[in-house]
Motif scaffolding. Structure first.
Motif, mmCIF file in Angstrom:
data_model
loop_
_atom_site.group_PDB
_atom_site.id
_atom_site.type_symbol
_atom_site.label_atom_id
_atom_site.label_comp_id
_atom_site.label_asym_id
_atom_site.label_seq_id
_atom_site.Cartn_x
_atom_site.Cartn_y
_atom_site.Cartn_z
ATOM 1 N N THR A 125 0.880 -1.170 0.000
ATOM 2 C CA THR A 125 0.000 0.000 0.000
ATOM 3 C C THR A 125 0.916 1.217 0.000
ATOM 4 O OG1 THR A 125 -0.132 0.300 2.401
ATOM 5 C CG2 THR A 125 -1.778 -1.175 1.414
ATOM 6 N N PRO A 126 0.415 2.379 -0.381
ATOM 7 C CA PRO A 126 1.271 3.571 -0.347
ATOM 8 C C PRO A 126 1.824 3.870 1.054
ATOM 9 C CG PRO A 126 -0.617 3.991 -1.739
ATOM 10 C CD PRO A 126 -0.863 2.663 -1.059
ATOM 11 N N SER A 127 1.041 3.618 2.088
ATOM 12 C CA SER A 127 1.521 3.914 3.440
ATOM 13 C C SER A 127 2.478 2.848 3.969
ATOM 14 C CB SER A 127 0.348 4.088 4.404
ATOM 15 O OG SER A 127 -0.426 2.915 4.464
ATOM 16 N N VAL A 128 2.298 1.607 3.576
ATOM 17 C CA VAL A 128 3.182 0.522 4.033
ATOM 18 C C VAL A 128 4.459 0.489 3.209
ATOM 19 C CG1 VAL A 128 3.414 -1.988 4.251
ATOM 20 C CG2 VAL A 128 1.295 -0.870 4.941
ATOM 21 N N GLY A 129 4.342 0.718 1.910
ATOM 22 C CA GLY A 129 5.514 0.686 1.029
ATOM 23 C C GLY A 129 5.619 -0.627 0.281
ATOM 24 N N CYS A 130 6.839 -0.958 -0.074
ATOM 25 C CA CYS A 130 7.099 -2.119 -0.932
ATOM 26 C C CYS A 130 7.222 -3.416 -0.142
ATOM 27 C CB CYS A 130 8.384 -1.886 -1.720
ATOM 28 S SG CYS A 130 8.245 -0.490 -2.845
ATOM 29 N N SER A 131 6.904 -4.501 -0.814
ATOM 30 C CA SER A 131 7.039 -5.837 -0.218
ATOM 31 C C SER A 131 8.510 -6.224 -0.170
ATOM 32 C CB SER A 131 6.274 -6.861 -1.057
ATOM 33 O OG SER A 131 6.939 -7.060 -2.307
#
Length: 97
Positions: free
Chosen positions: A76-82
């Motif tokens: 998600t934009p708030s969590v960022g990249c996997s």
């Protein structure tokens, strides 16, 4: 070889998706799928970030044999990249690294 990443919307949850990595090899000028694998677990991605403008954080391949493939996608934009998922392509077949 050619590679594709395809988002597959969940049949049970409209907000969830799966991500499929496909490998194609050229055979007499025709591209044929030689293998496919899920990136992560089935329905473990969010549909809208996975299909948005900045969905791919990293996608890397090499022409060496076996060929390494790395994939990182936006959670998600708030969590960022996997975290990066690593695969090897050995004679057109996907082998988890």
């Amino acid at each position: 070889m050619k590679y594709t990443l395809t988002a597959l919307r969940s049949r049970t949850d409209p907000l969830a998706a799966s991500l499929r990595l496909q490998v194609f090899t050229s055979d007499n000028g025709t591209w044929r799928e030689t293998d496919r694998a899920l990136v992560g677990e089935a329905d473990s991605w969010f549909w809208f970030p996975l299909t948005g403008r900045h969905a791919v954080c990293a996608f890397s391949t090499s022409s060496t044999q076996p060929a390494p493939v790395t994939v990182s996608m936006l959670i998600t934009p708030s969590v960022g990249c996997s975290p990066t998922e690593n695969f090897r392509i050995d004679n057109g077949r996907i082998v988890p690294a």
